[in-house]
Design a protein around this motif. Structure first.
Motif, PDB file in Angstrom:
ATOM      1  N   ALA A 234       0.809  -1.226   0.000  1.00 47.54           N
ATOM      2  CA  ALA A 234       0.000   0.000   0.000  1.00 47.54           C
ATOM      3  C   ALA A 234       0.845   1.280   0.000  1.00 47.54           C
ATOM      4  O   ALA A 234       0.497   2.249  -0.691  1.00 47.54           O
ATOM      5  CB  ALA A 234      -0.957  -0.010   1.191  1.00 47.54           C
ATOM      6  N   PRO A 235       1.970   1.353   0.748  1.00 46.46           N
ATOM      7  CA  PRO A 235       2.763   2.596   0.740  1.00 46.46           C
ATOM      8  C   PRO A 235       3.367   2.945  -0.618  1.00 46.46           C
ATOM      9  O   PRO A 235       3.791   4.084  -0.834  1.00 46.46           O
ATOM     10  CB  PRO A 235       3.874   2.304   1.763  1.00 46.46           C
ATOM     11  CG  PRO A 235       3.316   1.237   2.648  1.00 46.46           C
ATOM     12  CD  PRO A 235       2.493   0.393   1.748  1.00 46.46           C
ATOM     13  N   GLU A 236       3.431   1.974  -1.518  1.00 44.11           N
ATOM     14  CA  GLU A 236       4.042   2.217  -2.828  1.00 44.11           C
ATOM     15  C   GLU A 236       3.018   2.690  -3.867  1.00 44.11           C
ATOM     16  O   GLU A 236       3.407   3.101  -4.962  1.00 44.11           O
ATOM     17  CB  GLU A 236       4.714   0.931  -3.344  1.00 44.11           C
ATOM     18  CG  GLU A 236       5.775   0.358  -2.430  1.00 44.11           C
ATOM     19  CD  GLU A 236       6.976   1.276  -2.287  1.00 44.11           C
ATOM     20  OE1 GLU A 236       7.328   1.956  -3.273  1.00 44.11           O
ATOM     21  OE2 GLU A 236       7.555   1.316  -1.185  1.00 44.11           O
ATOM     22  N   LEU A 237       1.741   2.614  -3.559  1.00 44.27           N
ATOM     23  CA  LEU A 237       0.709   2.873  -4.553  1.00 44.27           C
ATOM     24  C   LEU A 237       0.392   4.341  -4.822  1.00 44.27           C
ATOM     25  O   LEU A 237       0.014   4.684  -5.948  1.00 44.27           O
ATOM     26  CB  LEU A 237      -0.582   2.140  -4.160  1.00 44.27           C
ATOM     27  CG  LEU A 237      -0.487   0.607  -4.117  1.00 44.27           C
ATOM     28  CD1 LEU A 237      -1.806   0.002  -3.660  1.00 44.27           C
ATOM     29  CD2 LEU A 237      -0.096   0.056  -5.479  1.00 44.27           C
ATOM     30  N   PRO A 238       0.498   5.245  -3.844  1.00 43.46           N
ATOM     31  CA  PRO A 238       0.171   6.646  -4.126  1.00 43.46           C
ATOM     32  C   PRO A 238       0.953   7.202  -5.317  1.00 43.46           C
ATOM     33  O   PRO A 238       2.162   7.016  -5.424  1.00 43.46           O
ATOM     34  CB  PRO A 238       0.570   7.372  -2.834  1.00 43.46           C
ATOM     35  CG  PRO A 238       0.404   6.345  -1.773  1.00 43.46           C
ATOM     36  CD  PRO A 238       0.868   5.063  -2.416  1.00 43.46           C
ATOM     37  N   GLY A 239       0.225   7.823  -6.225  1.00 38.03           N
ATOM     38  CA  GLY A 239       0.856   8.402  -7.406  1.00 38.03           C
ATOM     39  C   GLY A 239       0.909   7.462  -8.589  1.00 38.03           C
ATOM     40  O   GLY A 239       1.289   7.865  -9.694  1.00 38.03           O
ATOM     41  N   LEU A 240       0.555   6.207  -8.384  1.00 45.87           N
ATOM     42  CA  LEU A 240       0.566   5.232  -9.468  1.00 45.87           C
ATOM     43  C   LEU A 240      -0.858   4.915  -9.909  1.00 45.87           C
ATOM     44  O   LEU A 240      -1.805   5.020  -9.119  1.00 45.87           O
ATOM     45  CB  LEU A 240       1.265   3.940  -9.037  1.00 45.87           C
ATOM     46  CG  LEU A 240       2.741   4.048  -8.645  1.00 45.87           C
ATOM     47  CD1 LEU A 240       3.268   2.689  -8.208  1.00 45.87           C
ATOM     48  CD2 LEU A 240       3.570   4.576  -9.817  1.00 45.87           C
ATOM     49  N   ASP A 241      -1.023   4.521 -11.133  1.00 48.15           N
ATOM     50  CA  ASP A 241      -2.333   4.142 -11.668  1.00 48.15           C
ATOM     51  C   ASP A 241      -2.576   2.674 -11.322  1.00 48.15           C
ATOM     52  O   ASP A 241      -2.010   1.784 -11.948  1.00 48.15           O
ATOM     53  CB  ASP A 241      -2.354   4.354 -13.180  1.00 48.15           C
ATOM     54  CG  ASP A 241      -3.742   4.145 -13.780  1.00 48.15           C
ATOM     55  OD1 ASP A 241      -4.497   3.302 -13.252  1.00 48.15           O
ATOM     56  OD2 ASP A 241      -4.064   4.829 -14.768  1.00 48.15           O
ATOM     57  N   ARG A 242      -3.424   2.456 -10.316  1.00 40.52           N
ATOM     58  CA  ARG A 242      -3.654   1.079  -9.842  1.00 40.52           C
ATOM     59  C   ARG A 242      -4.226   0.197 -10.947  1.00 40.52           C
ATOM     60  O   ARG A 242      -3.885  -0.985 -11.056  1.00 40.52           O
ATOM     61  CB  ARG A 242      -4.614   1.115  -8.640  1.00 40.52           C
ATOM     62  CG  ARG A 242      -4.874  -0.260  -8.008  1.00 40.52           C
ATOM     63  CD  ARG A 242      -3.623  -0.782  -7.338  1.00 40.52           C
ATOM     64  NE  ARG A 242      -3.866  -2.062  -6.705  1.00 40.52           N
ATOM     65  CZ  ARG A 242      -3.790  -3.233  -7.339  1.00 40.52           C
ATOM     66  NH1 ARG A 242      -3.445  -3.280  -8.620  1.00 40.52           N
ATOM     67  NH2 ARG A 242      -4.020  -4.353  -6.696  1.00 40.52           N
ATOM     68  N   GLY A 243      -5.082   0.762 -11.773  1.00 43.69           N
ATOM     69  CA  GLY A 243      -5.658  -0.020 -12.869  1.00 43.69           C
ATOM     70  C   GLY A 243      -4.619  -0.458 -13.881  1.00 43.69           C
ATOM     71  O   GLY A 243      -4.667  -1.582 -14.385  1.00 43.69           O
ATOM     72  N   GLU A 244      -3.663   0.431 -14.174  1.00 46.91           N
ATOM     73  CA  GLU A 244      -2.605   0.077 -15.115  1.00 46.91           C
ATOM     74  C   GLU A 244      -1.684  -0.991 -14.535  1.00 46.91           C
ATOM     75  O   GLU A 244      -1.221  -1.884 -15.243  1.00 46.91           O
ATOM     76  CB  GLU A 244      -1.788   1.325 -15.474  1.00 46.91           C
ATOM     77  CG  GLU A 244      -2.454   2.235 -16.486  1.00 46.91           C
ATOM     78  CD  GLU A 244      -2.583   1.557 -17.838  1.00 46.91           C
ATOM     79  OE1 GLU A 244      -1.570   1.436 -18.549  1.00 46.91           O
ATOM     80  OE2 GLU A 244      -3.711   1.133 -18.171  1.00 46.91           O
ATOM     81  N   ILE A 245      -1.405  -0.906 -13.241  1.00 46.15           N
ATOM     82  CA  ILE A 245      -0.577  -1.937 -12.594  1.00 46.15           C
ATOM     83  C   ILE A 245      -1.261  -3.289 -12.723  1.00 46.15           C
ATOM     84  O   ILE A 245      -0.629  -4.301 -13.043  1.00 46.15           O
ATOM     85  CB  ILE A 245      -0.348  -1.592 -11.108  1.00 46.15           C
ATOM     86  CG1 ILE A 245       0.495  -0.324 -10.979  1.00 46.15           C
ATOM     87  CG2 ILE A 245       0.337  -2.754 -10.391  1.00 46.15           C
ATOM     88  CD1 ILE A 245       0.650   0.165  -9.555  1.00 46.15           C
ATOM     89  N   ARG A 246      -2.555  -3.299 -12.493  1.00 45.27           N
ATOM     90  CA  ARG A 246      -3.310  -4.557 -12.612  1.00 45.27           C
ATOM     91  C   ARG A 246      -3.305  -5.048 -14.056  1.00 45.27           C
ATOM     92  O   ARG A 246      -3.153  -6.245 -14.323  1.00 45.27           O
ATOM     93  CB  ARG A 246      -4.742  -4.352 -12.123  1.00 45.27           C
ATOM     94  CG  ARG A 246      -5.601  -5.619 -12.176  1.00 45.27           C
ATOM     95  CD  ARG A 246      -7.007  -5.375 -11.657  1.00 45.27           C
ATOM     96  NE  ARG A 246      -7.007  -5.109 -10.224  1.00 45.27           N
ATOM     97  CZ  ARG A 246      -7.230  -3.918  -9.691  1.00 45.27           C
ATOM     98  NH1 ARG A 246      -7.457  -2.862 -10.467  1.00 45.27           N
ATOM     99  NH2 ARG A 246      -7.219  -3.757  -8.380  1.00 45.27           N
ATOM    100  N   ARG A 247      -3.454  -4.132 -14.997  1.00 46.70           N
ATOM    101  CA  ARG A 247      -3.525  -4.531 -16.405  1.00 46.70           C
ATOM    102  C   ARG A 247      -2.206  -5.110 -16.905  1.00 46.70           C
ATOM    103  O   ARG A 247      -2.181  -6.062 -17.670  1.00 46.70           O
ATOM    104  CB  ARG A 247      -3.905  -3.317 -17.259  1.00 46.70           C
ATOM    105  CG  ARG A 247      -4.128  -3.644 -18.738  1.00 46.70           C
ATOM    106  CD  ARG A 247      -4.781  -2.467 -19.435  1.00 46.70           C
ATOM    107  NE  ARG A 247      -3.834  -1.399 -19.690  1.00 46.70           N
ATOM    108  CZ  ARG A 247      -3.100  -1.311 -20.809  1.00 46.70           C
ATOM    109  NH1 ARG A 247      -3.203  -2.244 -21.740  1.00 46.70           N
ATOM    110  NH2 ARG A 247      -2.270  -0.298 -20.985  1.00 46.70           N
TER     111      ARG A 247
END
Length: 357
Positions: A234-247
């Motif tokens: 969770a601490p690494e996710l801010p600022g990243l596109d969660r949907g793109e990471i999943r894709r």
């Protein structure tokens, strides 16, 4: 939650815990596997966490409780019992021939013989392995745990040279057969690799393994689930596109819960970019080699022409379904495959051209 160090390239639990890296707790799965049986086989792609899982099992059986503080196993494992562990890894370097493989086996066995005081009374590696298992069981009063990482790599290193590959297979088959013969002294055994050789070849002497590769309940034994990414990282996710990471990184599935590739996922967090980054799971050289040599069971379609062609023949039937084959179109073929546009091949092993004929 404070950010931690990303476990890129780390394959030991002790190092991850010492450096306070992110760690996805796989001990619930490990304990379930141990409770289920004694002999297992697992296949996963390279850079997917197999070595780390084996190391976690090693630390668990050796009773290193301090490494499991705060993890599921801390309160659900009997720490009063410690088991002797024999771990063999064939992941380092490339094996050249049978003599090279025997030299590596000798190094593994000599190290354990020196550590445990096991007398070297036999000449063959298989018999030394057997003696070592029996010695440890008698010395500790507990049955032995055997963990083998990259069991197939010596063969895959030389898969293009059939004669050498067959020699390597015979050496490994003889060595691995000791595990079954020593059943009375074995507590648990797990072999991992990237391929599954049939039971009539390398596993003929070890046919008591349970293959959990595509068992739905063990689909997430390696890799990160959606929940893992959303909680542990969770601490690494801010600022990243969660949907793109999943894709980009999710979608690996072995008939169960899908997982992210751990290596690529951590590289994504390290670069703070949702775009593809890091190294892809290594494609074993034998995949490409076999595809070129005609041994692949997965069709590779030629796309440079409106009509796909099979590399085993250039003739096509004139009545639907159109086929390219070295046999009559009516011949049965369990390996038939359909190309784009409805073209079909009924060759015994369809191997489609990936370049113009």
């Amino acid at each position: 939650m404070a950010r931690k160090q990303l476990p890129i390239g780390i394959q030991t639990l002790a190092k991850i815990r010492a450096k306070d890296c992110y760690y996805v707790d796989k001990t619930p799965i490990a304990l379930r596997l141990i409770a289920q049986g004694s002999y297992f086989f697992l296949s996963r792609p390279r850079r997917f966490g197999k070595s780390l899982f084996l190391d976690t099992l090693k630390e668990l059986f050796e009773g290193n409780r301090a490494l499991f503080e705060g993890l599921h196993a801390e309160q659900h494992w009997d720490w009063s019992v410690k088991y002797p562990v024999l771990r063999f890894s064939f992941g380092g370097g490339m094996v050249q021939d049978a003599a090279d493989l025997q030299s590596r086996l000798d190094s593994h066995l000599k190290r354990y013989e020196d550590e445990t005081g096991c007398p070297r009374t036999d000449s063959s590696h298989a018999e030394r392995f057997r003696s070592l298992i029996h010695h440890l069981a008698e010395q500790t009063g507990q049955r032995v745990v055997v963990l083998i990482d990259e069991y197939d790599k010596p063969i895959l290193d030389r898969i293009e040279d059939q004669d050498v590959a067959l020699q390597l297979r015979e050496v490994l088959k003889d060595f691995y057969s000791v595990i079954k013969d020593s059943d009375a002294h074995i507590r648990f055994a797990l072999l991992t690799g990237v391929s599954k050789f049939s039971k009539v070849s390398i596993f003929s002497g070890l046919n008591n393994l349970e293959d959990i590769t595509i068992s739905p309940e063990y689909s997430s034994i390696c890799g990160y689930t959606d929940h893992d990414v959303d909680t542990v990282f969770a601490p690494e996710l801010p600022g990243l596109d969660r949907g793109e990471i999943r894709r980009w990184y999710n979608g690996y599935s072995w008939r169960g819960e899908s997982v992210y590739n751990p290596s690529m996922c951590c590289c994504c967090f390290a670069t703070a970019s949702s775009s593809p980054t890091g190294s892809r799971p290594a494609r074993p050289p034998f995949w490409s080699s076999c595809s070129r040599g005609g041994a692949s069971s997965r069709p590779r379609w030629k796309t440079s022409s409106s009509r796909p062609r099979c590399c085993r023949a250039s003739r096509w039937t004139t009545s639907p379904p159109k086929r390219c084959c070295s046999r009559p179109a009516t011949s049965p073929s369990p390996a038939s495959a359909t190309a784009p546009g409805g073209w079909r091949c009924s060759c015994p092993i369809p191997t489609w051209k990936s370049r113009p004929a």
